[in-house]
Motif scaffolding. Structure first.
Motif, short mmCIF file in Angstrom:
data_model
loop_
_atom_site.label_atom_id
_atom_site.label_comp_id
_atom_site.label_asym_id
_atom_site.label_seq_id
_atom_site.Cartn_x
_atom_site.Cartn_y
_atom_site.Cartn_z
N THR A 19 0.87 -1.20 0.06
CA THR A 19 -0.20 0.04 -0.07
C THR A 19 1.11 1.21 -0.14
OG1 THR A 19 -1.58 -1.23 1.03
CG2 THR A 19 -1.73 1.38 1.34
N VAL A 20 1.10 2.21 -1.03
CA VAL A 20 1.69 2.93 -1.34
C VAL A 20 1.21 4.29 -0.64
CG1 VAL A 20 2.91 4.77 -2.87
CG2 VAL A 20 2.78 2.12 -3.18
N ILE A 21 -0.20 4.54 -0.83
CA ILE A 21 -0.83 5.42 -0.23
C ILE A 21 -1.92 4.99 0.80
CG2 ILE A 21 -2.26 7.76 -0.60
CD1 ILE A 21 0.66 8.07 -1.46
N GLY A 41 10.38 9.26 -2.87
CA GLY A 41 9.77 7.80 -2.69
C GLY A 41 8.53 7.82 -1.53
N CYS A 42 8.03 9.12 -1.27
CA CYS A 42 7.27 8.91 -0.17
C CYS A 42 5.89 8.98 -0.86
CB CYS A 42 7.07 10.11 0.66
SG CYS A 42 6.74 11.82 -0.27
N ILE A 202 0.59 24.56 1.24
CA ILE A 202 1.78 23.73 1.38
C ILE A 202 1.18 22.47 2.07
CG2 ILE A 202 4.18 23.40 1.80
CD1 ILE A 202 4.59 26.12 1.66
N ALA A 203 1.41 21.18 1.30
CA ALA A 203 0.88 20.05 1.90
C ALA A 203 2.28 19.24 2.02
CB ALA A 203 0.02 19.34 0.99
N ILE A 204 2.22 18.49 3.06
CA ILE A 204 3.53 17.66 3.57
C ILE A 204 3.29 16.14 3.91
CG2 ILE A 204 5.20 17.48 5.19
CD1 ILE A 204 4.78 20.59 5.91
N MET A 205 4.37 15.60 2.82
CA MET A 205 4.18 14.09 3.34
C MET A 205 5.59 13.51 3.52
SD MET A 205 2.66 12.31 -0.39
CE MET A 205 2.36 10.74 0.47
N ASN A 206 5.32 12.25 4.37
CA ASN A 206 6.65 11.48 4.70
C ASN A 206 6.38 10.13 4.28
OD1 ASN A 206 5.82 10.01 7.22
ND2 ASN A 206 5.48 12.14 7.93
N ALA A 207 7.52 9.28 4.21
CA ALA A 207 7.32 7.82 3.94
C ALA A 207 6.68 7.07 4.78
CB ALA A 207 9.10 7.71 3.34
N HIS A 208 6.97 7.34 6.03
CA HIS A 208 6.54 6.64 7.18
C HIS A 208 5.12 6.46 7.43
CE1 HIS A 208 5.12 5.67 11.47
NE2 HIS A 208 6.05 4.81 10.98
N ASP A 209 4.26 7.64 7.09
CA ASP A 209 2.67 7.53 7.30
C ASP A 209 1.93 7.33 5.87
OD1 ASP A 209 2.70 8.46 9.96
OD2 ASP A 209 3.57 10.40 9.40
#
Ligand code: ADP
Ligand code: ADP
Length: 223
Positions: A19-21, A41-42, A202-209
């Motif tokens: 599951t990527v997202i 890669g997030c 501004i929207a923020i993503m990280n790989a962990h979540d």
């Protein structure tokens, strides 16, 4: 007014169990520049590809209250190295999609002329795209997507391959286009300066979540 709504959006690629997202939520308003930042890669491109209808997502994903459904939906995207037709002229590259959609030659000429003026390449209209600089090629790529009049301009690291000076000029161009066309923009970048210069949100993503963890108004916005 709201343009895009994503609710509990989850995405897996067909060739993988990962599951990527996972259960992400966001909205994009009319006439908003929504900039998505996060490390490589997030999952940023994956979200953009769902918005463009390239891949199927689970959960709710709508534009103007219509479900974004996959193949029937497909929208143009400006990529870092957008492939133009090198043996076509600037004018032909911008008009190509309109020609395929059977607009009359008068309509195509008018729209293309307007767009070349907008991107500042009227004088280069008959140049072949292999003759252009990187910055000029990205201008053509932007015009080619704008030709379709989608309410949302999708861009994935559009200026990532350009030098700092050209990049700054392109960021200014995006703000000019946005003001003139009154379009919404979804843009991916890993350059925080670019996010601050261009974004309303501004929207923020990280790989962990595997999701967008924060969306906020750009406190540095100064347009
Ligand atoms: P970003 O745009 O933030 O760099 P991506 O959305 O490209 O991240 O990638 C997110 C995750 O999805 C990565 O783990 C990547 O390996 C995986 N991924 C990307 N494209 C595919 C694909 N076509 N098939 C399977 N996995 C993919
Ligand atoms: P941009 O103008 O899109 O920011 P650059 O900064 O890379 O692009 O190029 C600076 C200027 O150099 C351009 O505006 C253009 O006038 C000129 N130029 C670059 N490449 C070419 C080319 N192959 N043929 C003609 N003029 C060019």
């Amino acid at each position: 007014m709201e343009l895009v709504r994503a609710e509990n959006l989850s995405i897996k690629y067909p060739n993988s169990d990962e599951t990527v997202i996972k259960d992400t939520n966001f909205t994009i308003a009319d006439n908003e520049i929504f900039v998505l930042v996060g490390p490589s890669g997030c999952g940023k491109s994956t979200i953009l590809q769902a918005l463009a209808g390239f891949i199927q997502a689970d959960g709710l994903l709508t534009m103007n209250n219509e479900t974004i459904t996959g193949p029937d939906w497909r929208r143009g995207v400006v990529f870092q190295n957008s492939s133009l037709y090198p043996w076509f002229t600037v004018k032909e590259n911008v008009g190509f999609g309109l020609k395929a959609r059977k607009f009359s030659s008068v309509e195509i000429d008018q729209r293309v002329k307007y767009l070349l003026d907008l991107i500042g390449l009227s004088n280069q209209n008959n140049m072949k795209t292999f003759e252009l600089s990187g910055g000029m090629r990205q201008r053509v790529a932007i015009a080619r997507v704008l030709a379709n009049k989608s309410p949302l301009l999708l861009m994935d690291e559009p200026f990532g391959a350009l030098d700092a000076f050209t990049r700054a000029k392109m960021q200014k161009l995006i703000l000019d286009i946005w003001q003139q066309e009154k379009t919404s923009i979804f843009m991916i970048t890993h350059d925080l300066n670019e996010a601050i210069r261009c974004g309303n949100k501004i929207a923020i993503m990280n790989a962990h979540d595997k999701k967008i963890t924060k969306i906020q108004d750009n406190p540095f916005q100064n347009i």
